[in-house]
Design a protein around this motif. Structure first.
Motif, PDB file in Angstrom:
ATOM      1  N   ILE B  16       0.811  -1.220   0.000  1.00 49.46           N
ATOM      2  CA  ILE B  16       0.000   0.000   0.000  1.00 49.46           C
ATOM      3  C   ILE B  16       0.843   1.268   0.000  1.00 49.46           C
ATOM      4  O   ILE B  16       0.330   2.361  -0.186  1.00 49.46           O
ATOM      5  CB  ILE B  16      -1.013   0.038   1.177  1.00 49.46           C
ATOM      6  N   PHE B  17       2.153   1.113   0.208  1.00 48.42           N
ATOM      7  CA  PHE B  17       3.001   2.289   0.087  1.00 48.42           C
ATOM      8  C   PHE B  17       4.419   1.859  -0.252  1.00 48.42           C
ATOM      9  O   PHE B  17       4.911   0.858   0.266  1.00 48.42           O
ATOM     10  CB  PHE B  17       3.024   3.087   1.396  1.00 48.42           C
ATOM     11  N   SER B  18       5.070   2.587  -1.141  1.00 51.46           N
ATOM     12  CA  SER B  18       6.469   2.286  -1.408  1.00 51.46           C
ATOM     13  C   SER B  18       7.212   3.552  -1.769  1.00 51.46           C
ATOM     14  O   SER B  18       6.664   4.469  -2.367  1.00 51.46           O
ATOM     15  CB  SER B  18       6.610   1.251  -2.522  1.00 51.46           C
ATOM     16  N   ARG B  19       8.465   3.596  -1.359  1.00 49.21           N
ATOM     17  CA  ARG B  19       9.320   4.733  -1.655  1.00 49.21           C
ATOM     18  C   ARG B  19      10.711   4.159  -1.751  1.00 49.21           C
ATOM     19  O   ARG B  19      11.161   3.473  -0.844  1.00 49.21           O
ATOM     20  CB  ARG B  19       9.226   5.718  -0.483  1.00 49.21           C
ATOM     21  N   ASP B  20      11.381   4.311  -2.868  1.00 43.84           N
ATOM     22  CA  ASP B  20      12.761   3.824  -2.867  1.00 43.84           C
ATOM     23  C   ASP B  20      13.740   4.790  -3.501  1.00 43.84           C
ATOM     24  O   ASP B  20      13.380   5.641  -4.301  1.00 43.84           O
ATOM     25  CB  ASP B  20      12.931   2.417  -3.437  1.00 43.84           C
ATOM     26  N   ALA B  21      14.980   4.612  -3.090  1.00 46.89           N
ATOM     27  CA  ALA B  21      16.056   5.505  -3.514  1.00 46.89           C
ATOM     28  C   ALA B  21      17.303   4.681  -3.811  1.00 46.89           C
ATOM     29  O   ALA B  21      18.355   4.897  -3.250  1.00 46.89           O
ATOM     30  CB  ALA B  21      16.345   6.516  -2.397  1.00 46.89           C
ATOM     31  N   SER B  22      17.142   3.679  -4.695  1.00 48.09           N
ATOM     32  CA  SER B  22      18.321   2.889  -5.049  1.00 48.09           C
ATOM     33  C   SER B  22      19.191   3.715  -5.977  1.00 48.09           C
ATOM     34  O   SER B  22      18.682   4.439  -6.817  1.00 48.09           O
ATOM     35  CB  SER B  22      17.929   1.618  -5.792  1.00 48.09           C
ATOM     36  N   PRO B  23      20.509   3.604  -5.808  1.00 51.54           N
ATOM     37  CA  PRO B  23      21.395   4.362  -6.696  1.00 51.54           C
ATOM     38  C   PRO B  23      21.294   3.832  -8.124  1.00 51.54           C
ATOM     39  O   PRO B  23      20.968   2.664  -8.348  1.00 51.54           O
ATOM     40  CB  PRO B  23      22.787   4.084  -6.124  1.00 51.54           C
ATOM     41  N   LYS B  24      21.552   4.722  -9.076  1.00 51.95           N
ATOM     42  CA  LYS B  24      21.512   4.318 -10.474  1.00 51.95           C
ATOM     43  C   LYS B  24      22.835   3.640 -10.813  1.00 51.95           C
ATOM     44  O   LYS B  24      23.897   4.200 -10.564  1.00 51.95           O
ATOM     45  CB  LYS B  24      21.328   5.574 -11.330  1.00 51.95           C
ATOM     46  N   ILE B  25      22.765   2.424 -11.356  1.00 52.84           N
ATOM     47  CA  ILE B  25      23.997   1.726 -11.715  1.00 52.84           C
ATOM     48  C   ILE B  25      23.996   1.482 -13.213  1.00 52.84           C
ATOM     49  O   ILE B  25      23.225   0.680 -13.728  1.00 52.84           O
ATOM     50  CB  ILE B  25      24.111   0.395 -10.954  1.00 52.84           C
ATOM     51  N   GLU B  26      24.847   2.224 -13.931  1.00 52.37           N
ATOM     52  CA  GLU B  26      24.926   2.085 -15.383  1.00 52.37           C
ATOM     53  C   GLU B  26      26.373   2.174 -15.836  1.00 52.37           C
ATOM     54  O   GLU B  26      27.148   2.961 -15.313  1.00 52.37           O
ATOM     55  CB  GLU B  26      24.113   3.187 -16.075  1.00 52.37           C
ATOM     56  N   VAL B  27      26.730   1.369 -16.818  1.00 50.12           N
ATOM     57  CA  VAL B  27      28.083   1.390 -17.375  1.00 50.12           C
ATOM     58  C   VAL B  27      27.964   1.346 -18.890  1.00 50.12           C
ATOM     59  O   VAL B  27      27.199   0.545 -19.423  1.00 50.12           O
ATOM     60  CB  VAL B  27      28.886   0.134 -16.963  1.00 50.12           C
ATOM     61  N   GLU B  28      28.712   2.222 -19.574  1.00 49.09           N
ATOM     62  CA  GLU B  28      28.714   2.162 -21.031  1.00 49.09           C
ATOM     63  C   GLU B  28      30.131   1.869 -21.498  1.00 49.09           C
ATOM     64  O   GLU B  28      31.100   2.415 -20.981  1.00 49.09           O
ATOM     65  CB  GLU B  28      28.213   3.481 -21.635  1.00 49.09           C
ATOM     66  N   LYS B  29      30.230   0.967 -22.501  1.00 48.81           N
ATOM     67  CA  LYS B  29      31.556   0.550 -22.949  1.00 48.81           C
ATOM     68  C   LYS B  29      31.486   0.197 -24.423  1.00 48.81           C
ATOM     69  O   LYS B  29      30.453  -0.266 -24.915  1.00 48.81           O
ATOM     70  CB  LYS B  29      31.988  -0.671 -22.132  1.00 48.81           C
ATOM     71  N   THR B  30      32.602   0.435 -25.127  1.00 44.40           N
ATOM     72  CA  THR B  30      32.638   0.122 -26.552  1.00 44.40           C
ATOM     73  C   THR B  30      33.342  -1.215 -26.769  1.00 44.40           C
ATOM     74  O   THR B  30      34.372  -1.483 -26.158  1.00 44.40           O
ATOM     75  CB  THR B  30      33.374   1.237 -27.311  1.00 44.40           C
ATOM     76  N   PHE B  31      32.745  -2.036 -27.618  1.00 42.50           N
ATOM     77  CA  PHE B  31      33.277  -3.374 -27.864  1.00 42.50           C
ATOM     78  C   PHE B  31      33.595  -3.570 -29.338  1.00 42.50           C
ATOM     79  O   PHE B  31      32.917  -3.023 -30.202  1.00 42.50           O
ATOM     80  CB  PHE B  31      32.250  -4.439 -27.466  1.00 42.50           C
ATOM     81  N   SER B  32      34.635  -4.369 -29.604  1.00 38.77           N
ATOM     82  CA  SER B  32      34.867  -4.778 -30.986  1.00 38.77           C
ATOM     83  C   SER B  32      34.531  -6.260 -31.092  1.00 38.77           C
ATOM     84  O   SER B  32      34.403  -6.957 -30.077  1.00 38.77           O
ATOM     85  CB  SER B  32      36.319  -4.510 -31.372  1.00 38.77           C
ATOM     86  N   TYR B  33      34.385  -6.736 -32.306  1.00 37.90           N
ATOM     87  CA  TYR B  33      33.974  -8.124 -32.522  1.00 37.90           C
ATOM     88  C   TYR B  33      35.141  -9.073 -32.297  1.00 37.90           C
ATOM     89  O   TYR B  33      36.238  -8.744 -32.679  1.00 37.90           O
ATOM     90  CB  TYR B  33      33.445  -8.271 -33.950  1.00 37.90           C
ATOM     91  N   PRO B  34      34.970 -10.273 -31.733  1.00 34.92           N
ATOM     92  CA  PRO B  34      33.748 -10.741 -31.093  1.00 34.92           C
ATOM     93  C   PRO B  34      33.697 -10.308 -29.634  1.00 34.92           C
ATOM     94  O   PRO B  34      34.715 -10.181 -28.997  1.00 34.92           O
ATOM     95  CB  PRO B  34      33.891 -12.248 -31.198  1.00 34.92           C
ATOM     96  N   ILE B  35      32.522 -10.126 -29.134  1.00 35.35           N
ATOM     97  CA  ILE B  35      32.339  -9.654 -27.758  1.00 35.35           C
ATOM     98  C   ILE B  35      32.566 -10.825 -26.793  1.00 35.35           C
ATOM     99  O   ILE B  35      32.139 -11.946 -27.049  1.00 35.35           O
ATOM    100  CB  ILE B  35      30.946  -9.025 -27.601  1.00 35.35           C
ATOM    101  N   ASP B  36      33.313 -10.571 -25.712  1.00 34.06           N
ATOM    102  CA  ASP B  36      33.649 -11.675 -24.814  1.00 34.06           C
ATOM    103  C   ASP B  36      32.752 -11.732 -23.577  1.00 34.06           C
ATOM    104  O   ASP B  36      33.141 -12.236 -22.537  1.00 34.06           O
ATOM    105  CB  ASP B  36      35.126 -11.593 -24.406  1.00 34.06           C
TER     106      ASP B  36
END
Lengths: 153, 222, 180
Positions: B16-36
């Protein structure tokens, strides 16, 4: 004080169960009790992995209620050790369970060629050694604890 | 100490009630073929199955490729995160040598509203099982639950409402905060004449007071 | 073969030569009892598998190693911890393929083959096939399905013995069975 111990394989078969100071029995059969316990820890694991605010590594480790504490230790091979104790328990119970895994489970179950890996352990030697191991722990029982401290004095 | 989430569930296990403040977890990375990195398609998402590095963890979800977000809304069908917004299938792109280099954004997915409802009702039944499986008589349900990344504190009122807080794992005692939360619930939800019992709490005043209580608690425990 | 480094104070360690001889006798007997080399290879792999699924527990218990993050870590641990603990050798991890899901363990002082020479009529016998089974069985218990095979063999004139390991998939945990 240690109440009881469950050991499950990775498919959820209860390999071993023993109780020492359990004061209340569930009102269902043993098998049902094993299933319920496995189901609960399985749910707890996925619950914790999902509700965790950051990336979990180990995940669920223990919970406590007003009367008891449940400790959970899982090996990378998926064996699960679940122990319940009273709230006065001291020390790292997950480490205790790891030692139990190393010194009792591997020695007397895994190394026993008669012992099938996915069936309940029937070996008498195993349960004897396990009992010995648990009962010599300072956390085992309040009586043992006081006896021990009087020897030290 | 950080408070990551506050939840209230009613007697039937409904959130009946929720409030959350989880941290944002994101990573961006460039890959060349083939991806491991090994992927799997799971629950309409593309998830990292094995191969953890540079902040990319097992369980992370592919969020975008070369700046195009994932999530395809098929006509009349559900939202699908195994495809990009433009409808291309992610696994096909990852397998196709000619599409590289690829800049891939990974992240830990936040709980959706539905997921929260599902998880908290799951907790409701786990709570009941912890009573049933107690080795000693007259036990309550779970009061504190510990994992490596958080601690969950639960207080069940005599009327059967569960108040739940999720905190930093080092946080020792939340009883004062839980008691405060109970007071706020009693004051700003229950006493509000337009609030219907057991229904979701949508009271701005409650939200506001809760924010204050969280701030105070985080400050004191630091 | 003695486990000097792993467990120096362990009074139960046996002579390495005894193991080499025991293994040799076992393979020789299998060859005698079987119709073809292929069948022996299969049997050795199966025996290895049964050893692997138990050995992993011994390994995990003693080493306190946790879950691996990627296959590179797995490979290093198999070589530097696993082989070291049980055979007292450290195979070289090499020959990674581009997508990082295949590698080789290169063994140049294989204790199993110390006294063995392959007879001419058993050229297709993979003498060390038991190692394939051990690695496959052990990894299966930590949720990694792999394919293993011996691609170079000192007994067949190669310079080294090469055990190839190929990642297939991560095995998912089984959900509890429902009440039927």
């Amino acid at each position: 004080m240690i109440f009881n111990l469950y050991i499950y394989d990775r498919s959820g078969t209860c390999l071993f169960y023993h109780e020492w100071n359990r004061q209340k029995q569930v009102d269902v059969s043993r098998e049902e009790d094993f299933k319920l316990m496995y189901g609960m820890t399985f749910s707890l694991k996925s619950f914790c992995n999902r509700i965790s605010p950051t990336d979990p590594n180990i995940g669920f480790t223990s919970f406590k209620t007003s009367q008891y504490k449940l400790h959970f230790y899982e090996t990378p091979s998926g064996l699960k050790f679940i122990m319940t104790t009273d709230l006065q328990i001291q020390g790292d119970i997950r480490f205790l369970m790891h030692t139990l895994y190393k010194d009792v489970f591997v020695e007397y179950a895994i190394r026993d060629p008669e012992c099938e890996l996915n069936k309940p352990i029937k070996s008498k030697l195993f349960s004897e050694k396990l009992n010995e191991f648990i009962q010599k722990q300072p956390q085992f029982g309040n009586i043992a604890q006081t006896a021990l401290s009087s020897i030290v004095k | 100490m950080k408070i990551y989430g506050v939840y209230i569930i009613n007697r039937a296990g409904g959130l009946i009630f929720s409030r959350d403040a989880s941290p944002k977890i994101e990573v961006e990375k460039t890959f060349s073929y083939p991806i491991d990195i090994k992927f799997k398609s799971y629950d309409e998402k593309i998830v990292v199955a094995f191969g953890q590095r540079d902040g990319i963890k097992v369980g992370h979800v592919v969020l975008s490729i070369n700046g195009v977000d994932t999530g395809f809304q098929d006509e009349g069908r559900s939202y699908n995160m195994t495809k990009l917004k433009d409808g291309r299938e992610i696994l096909k792109i990852l397998d196709d040598e000619s599409s590289y280099p690829l800049s891939i954004k990974f992240g830990r997915l936040r709980m959706t509203a539905n997921e929260k409802i599902m998880l908290l009702s799951m907790f409701h039944s786990i709570f009941a099982m912890s009573v049933q499986l107690s080795p000693v008589p007259r036990s309550s349900g779970i009061e504190v639950l510990e994992a490596d990344t958080f601690k969950l504190h639960c207080f069940q009122t005599l009327t059967g409402i569960k108040l739940i807080v999720i905190t930093d794992p080092r946080c020792s005692d939340m009883n004062i905060f839980l008691k405060k939360l109970y007071e706020l619930y009693a004051d700003y939800a229950l006493k509000n004449p337009f609030y219907q019992n057991d229904m979701p709490i949508k009271c701005p005043l409650f939200e506001e007071k809760l924010t204050q209580a969280i701030d105070t608690s985080e400050r004191i425990s630091n | 073969m003695s486990r000097q480094s792993g467990r120096s104070n362990d009074p139960r360690k046996v002579s390495g030569e005894l193991l080499t001889l025991t293994y040799g006798a076992l393979v020789a007997q299998l060859v005698k009892d079987s119709e073809s080399d292929d069948e022996v290879n299969k049997q050795l792999d199966k025996m290895g598998y049964n050893i692997g699924i138990r050995l992993i527990e011994d390994f995990l218990a003693r080493s306190s190693i946790g879950k691996c993050k990627d296959l590179r870590e797995t490979a290093e641990i198999i070589s530097k911890n696993g082989f070291k603990m049980f055979l007292n050798i450290t195979p070289i991890v090499a020959n990674w393929n581009q997508s990082g899901d295949e590698f080789s363990l290169i063994i140049d002082n294989n204790p199993l083959t110390e006294f063995a020479e392959l007879p001419d009529e058993h050229k297709s016998l993979s003498y060390c096939n038991i190692l394939c089974g051990v690695v496959r069985g052990a990894l299966e218990m930590v949720q990694l399905e792999v394919e293993t095979k011996i691609v170079q063999d000192q007994l067949k004139g190669d310079n080294v013995t090469e055990l190839k390991v190929k990642y297939i998939r991560k095995i998912e945990e089984a959900a509890p069975a429902g009440d039927d």
